[in-house]
Structures are given as C-alpha cells and as structure tokens.
Motif scaffolding. Sequence first.
Motif, PDB file in Angstrom:
ATOM      1  N   MET A 175       0.838  -1.205   0.000  1.00  0.00           N
ATOM      2  CA  MET A 175       0.000   0.000   0.000  1.00  0.00           C
ATOM      3  C   MET A 175       0.869   1.250   0.000  1.00  0.00           C
ATOM      4  O   MET A 175       0.682   2.151  -0.804  1.00  0.00           O
ATOM      5  N   THR A 188       3.914   1.731  -1.051  1.00  0.00           N
ATOM      6  CA  THR A 188       4.634   2.031  -2.301  1.00  0.00           C
ATOM      7  C   THR A 188       3.690   2.510  -3.380  1.00  0.00           C
ATOM      8  O   THR A 188       4.053   3.370  -4.165  1.00  0.00           O
ATOM      9  N   VAL A 189       2.477   1.958  -3.424  1.00  0.00           N
ATOM     10  CA  VAL A 189       1.509   2.456  -4.400  1.00  0.00           C
ATOM     11  C   VAL A 189       1.280   3.948  -4.171  1.00  0.00           C
ATOM     12  O   VAL A 189       1.303   4.749  -5.091  1.00  0.00           O
ATOM     13  N   MET A 190       1.132   4.304  -2.900  1.00  0.00           N
ATOM     14  CA  MET A 190       0.884   5.707  -2.584  1.00  0.00           C
ATOM     15  C   MET A 190       2.085   6.572  -2.947  1.00  0.00           C
ATOM     16  O   MET A 190       1.927   7.700  -3.419  1.00  0.00           O
ATOM     17  N   ASP A 202       4.212   5.968  -5.364  1.00  0.00           N
ATOM     18  CA  ASP A 202       4.191   6.110  -6.826  1.00  0.00           C
ATOM     19  C   ASP A 202       3.183   7.158  -7.267  1.00  0.00           C
ATOM     20  O   ASP A 202       3.454   7.970  -8.150  1.00  0.00           O
ATOM     21  N   LEU A 203       2.031   7.116  -6.654  1.00  0.00           N
ATOM     22  CA  LEU A 203       0.978   8.065  -7.036  1.00  0.00           C
ATOM     23  C   LEU A 203       1.432   9.495  -6.792  1.00  0.00           C
ATOM     24  O   LEU A 203       1.168  10.397  -7.567  1.00  0.00           O
ATOM     25  N   LYS A 204       2.169   9.660  -5.691  1.00  0.00           N
ATOM     26  CA  LYS A 204       2.675  10.985  -5.360  1.00  0.00           C
ATOM     27  C   LYS A 204       3.624  11.482  -6.452  1.00  0.00           C
ATOM     28  O   LYS A 204       3.606  12.652  -6.828  1.00  0.00           O
ATOM     29  N   ARG A 205       4.445  10.561  -6.985  1.00  0.00           N
ATOM     30  CA  ARG A 205       5.361  10.934  -8.073  1.00  0.00           C
ATOM     31  C   ARG A 205       4.583  11.387  -9.308  1.00  0.00           C
ATOM     32  O   ARG A 205       5.009  12.273 -10.045  1.00  0.00           O
ATOM     33  N   LEU A 206       3.446  10.742  -9.522  1.00  0.00           N
ATOM     34  CA  LEU A 206       2.595  11.111 -10.654  1.00  0.00           C
ATOM     35  C   LEU A 206       2.159  12.574 -10.541  1.00  0.00           C
ATOM     36  O   LEU A 206       1.947  13.256 -11.541  1.00  0.00           O
ATOM     37  N   GLY A 207       2.062  13.035  -9.313  1.00  0.00           N
ATOM     38  CA  GLY A 207       1.663  14.426  -9.089  1.00  0.00           C
ATOM     39  C   GLY A 207       2.783  15.421  -9.325  1.00  0.00           C
ATOM     40  O   GLY A 207       2.562  16.626  -9.359  1.00  0.00           O
ATOM     41  N   VAL A 250       4.518  15.595 -12.062  1.00  0.00           N
ATOM     42  CA  VAL A 250       4.666  15.810 -13.504  1.00  0.00           C
ATOM     43  C   VAL A 250       4.551  17.309 -13.822  1.00  0.00           C
ATOM     44  O   VAL A 250       3.784  18.020 -13.197  1.00  0.00           O
ATOM     45  N   LYS A 251       5.356  17.729 -14.785  1.00  0.00           N
ATOM     46  CA  LYS A 251       5.320  19.140 -15.193  1.00  0.00           C
ATOM     47  C   LYS A 251       4.507  19.283 -16.488  1.00  0.00           C
ATOM     48  O   LYS A 251       4.529  18.406 -17.337  1.00  0.00           O
ATOM     49  N   ALA A 252       3.838  20.406 -16.623  1.00  0.00           N
ATOM     50  CA  ALA A 252       3.139  20.702 -17.882  1.00  0.00           C
ATOM     51  C   ALA A 252       4.177  20.820 -18.994  1.00  0.00           C
ATOM     52  O   ALA A 252       5.298  21.239 -18.753  1.00  0.00           O
ATOM     53  N   PRO A 253       3.819  20.444 -20.217  1.00  0.00           N
ATOM     54  CA  PRO A 253       4.792  20.520 -21.319  1.00  0.00           C
ATOM     55  C   PRO A 253       5.211  21.961 -21.599  1.00  0.00           C
ATOM     56  O   PRO A 253       4.469  22.891 -21.273  1.00  0.00           O
ATOM     57  N   ASP A 312       1.194  23.000 -13.837  1.00  0.00           N
ATOM     58  CA  ASP A 312       1.786  21.685 -13.601  1.00  0.00           C
ATOM     59  C   ASP A 312       0.798  20.778 -12.882  1.00  0.00           C
ATOM     60  O   ASP A 312       0.591  19.624 -13.249  1.00  0.00           O
ATOM     61  N   VAL A 360      -2.625  11.588  -5.668  1.00  0.00           N
ATOM     62  CA  VAL A 360      -1.752  12.242  -6.654  1.00  0.00           C
ATOM     63  C   VAL A 360      -1.706  13.734  -6.360  1.00  0.00           C
ATOM     64  O   VAL A 360      -0.649  14.331  -6.250  1.00  0.00           O
TER      65      VAL A 360
END
Lengths: 256, 171
Positions: free
Chosen positions: A1, A3-5, A7-12, A14-17, B17, B131
């Motif tokens: 649980m 590690t899933v969380m 990973d999800l945090k890393r998804l957040g 992300v930078k806009a292109p 972002d 997220v």
Amino acid sequence: MATVMFDLKRLGDVKAPPGFAERVLAQAGMADSYAVFETVLGPVYVAWNRLGVSAAMRSKSSAEFEQWFREDIGRRLVQADPPAGLASRIEDQLQGKRRMQFDLRGLTPFSQAVLRKTLEIPRGQVRPYGWIAREIGHPAAVRAVGTALANNPIPYFIPCHRVIRSDGVIGNYGGGGPEAKKNILTLEGVQLKRLQDLARAGLRYEGVRSTRVFCFPTCYHGRAARQENFVFFHDESEARAAGYRPCKHCRPAEVA
Amino acid sequence: MEVTERAFERLVRDHQDRIFALGLALTGNRHDAEEVAQDTFLRAYRALVTYAPERVRDLKQKAWLHQIAVNVVRNRVRGNRPRLVELNGSEPDARTGPEEDVMRKAEIDELAARVACLPPRYREAVVLRHVQELSYAEVADALGQPVGTVKANVHRGLKLLRGDDHGDGDV
C-alpha cells in the motif's frame, strides 16, 4: 500500500509541457499565435488570433519574426499549430479568390481606413497613393497614406503592393523592397512595362472611344477593347474635355 | 478586463503543472492530459470574466480548478473511455530530454495508464487524494460527494491498483 501511494505521489510531480501556458493564453485570446506557411511568395510567417490574421512577414527565422512582432504589434506571440483550413484560406486570399478577416486593432483609425481601402484594389490592378487619400476622404493626406502603407503589418494579404506612385515609379515596399514589389505585381498579371511607359509619357488615364469612359490603365473594364480604340489622357480635365466620364469601377476621378 | 487577464495569467502559471498532472492521472496519456488542462483553464477564464472582483479575490483557486478539471474529464470520457494504452510504448514525444528522463517519463506514463484504467469513481477519488494530495474534505468538495463515500472509493481504488499490478512489484 505504501509504495503504491508513493508512486501516485510521483505522478503528481509531472510538469506541464513546454509552452503550455502560452498556448492557453493564446486560446483565451490574450496572445496571438503564429506559424510559417509555404505560399506562392515562398515561406511567409503569419500571426493570427480570434479576430483574424494580425500580421505577416517574410522573415528569415522565427526569432526575427517574433522580434518584429513584439516591436511592431506589441502583443504576446506564441508559435502554434494553425487551425484547420487556415493554410487554404491563406492560399485563397493571396490568389484573390476569397477574403479573410484581419485584426487591425493596434492601428490608428486613419491607417485602418487606408488598409481597408487598399483591400478593395483587385488583383492585377494598381492605384496611385492619391487615389486612396481621396477615397477615404483625406485628399491632401497623400504622404500619410504612404506612411500607413509602409507600416502595413499584413503585407501580401492587404495588398499595399498594388499602390504605386502616379509617375509610375514603383516606390518602396515594406514587404521586401521595390524588387519584391515588382515581382509580386508581375505575378499578379500587371503589365509593368506598359504601365511605366505610359507614366513616363505623362499619360495617367486610358479611355475607350466606343464607351467614352476613362479608367486607370490597369482597370479590368475596357480591357476587351481593341488596341486602336484606346485613347490616353494626361489628366482628368483633358479626359472630361474630350467628352469622357470616369469609370465607376476604378474611379479615376470623382463621379460627378 | 486588464486586471482579469493578469489574474488569469497568474492562475495558469501557478497551477499549470498541477492541473496537467491531474489530467495525466485521470486520462492516462499526455495528449489527452494537455487537452483536459487547456479546457480546464479556458473554462476557468470564461467564468472569471463574469465574476465580480471580490469573488475572484476570494476564490479557492486550487479546489475550484480541480472541480472544473474533474467535470471536463467526466464530460469528455462519456462515450469515450480512456484508451487502454499499450503499457510499454507511450507515444514518442519530441520534447523528451536525456535518457534518464526518458526512463522516468516512461515509468510515469505507465503508472498514469494504470490509474486511468480504474473505474471512474475510484479513479477520481484516488487521484485527487493521493496524486494531488487534497484533503478528504477538499476531495469531497471537488467531487460533490460525502466524505465517507470518498474514503471508501479511495480505499477500493488503492486495493484495485495493488491487485492490478501484473506481479511487477510496486516499482
């Protein structure tokens, strides 16, 4: 649980292109977009917004175009994919098949009037600066007309190349110098040599014997007449004295 | 008008972002994510120009934008379910940087694609909570659901994510 969380945090994170904010601002109408188009005149940089095409220039690079736009127009500018159909509308406009919308907001009312009047000159024809001045109701402002045309932000599209001096001199051209002006006029079917020969002889108008109408030499009306039926005039009074009236299409003089 | 434009530009720069990340997690690919994020800001702009200055000032921007984005996604996926993206080959992107970034990006995209495969009610809850790291109360606000429902959906969503792992471990 856990590690899933994680990973999800890393998804957040992300930078806009790159360029995302600029594209949004352009869509909200707070910036103009531009792209380079391949045309009969070669590559042309064209800027547009929701009101229409706002600028065009045969720049050497994106950087050069962006700098010119910033200095001349003063709005934000974003490179973008052109909307569907813009390329063919540009083609049609340059070939005189269709009229597109322009955004002339940043210009003075006088400049706008000059450019709108210039849009009325048909492809393959030319008019003197004084004609524009008279048509927009400022007959004495011939020099100001020249200035407004020299600062035309949308050359080629708004055909300032179709305005020449009445003595036949082609005059300068913001869209690439006198040579470029000659080339575009030739491309549009103007017989420059004939025009300049007439101008040099001081002949500004051409009349047709059968109709008793006089025109600018490039006017479409009367083109069907035979060569031997043409008469030429130095000025309006000469034409009128000979019993000729001004053409209603090219309006070489005020229709009395 | 001028003031609104400046406020809007700030809004875009401050939140681009975050809203792009939200779009990516909800749709599972960068192309749709950009569309969602653009639509979100354009809707925000159209709303902003109609708001009185006090209302603009008191706006809880983050919660407000999340709410708009969730609605944008809900409206577009109706009849247009997120593509079950080919997990290895995310779309090639001209803007990728050094190899390390490419690896990281591929991992992120794969993760986003997996999240996007969750049923919408779990996906929205998990994404907003874990997220975007909103509080349960904020998630409940943005989704227009009771806090209890949100908690249950987050829990079930996480469970599905772990179960749907194809045995790669939790990377």
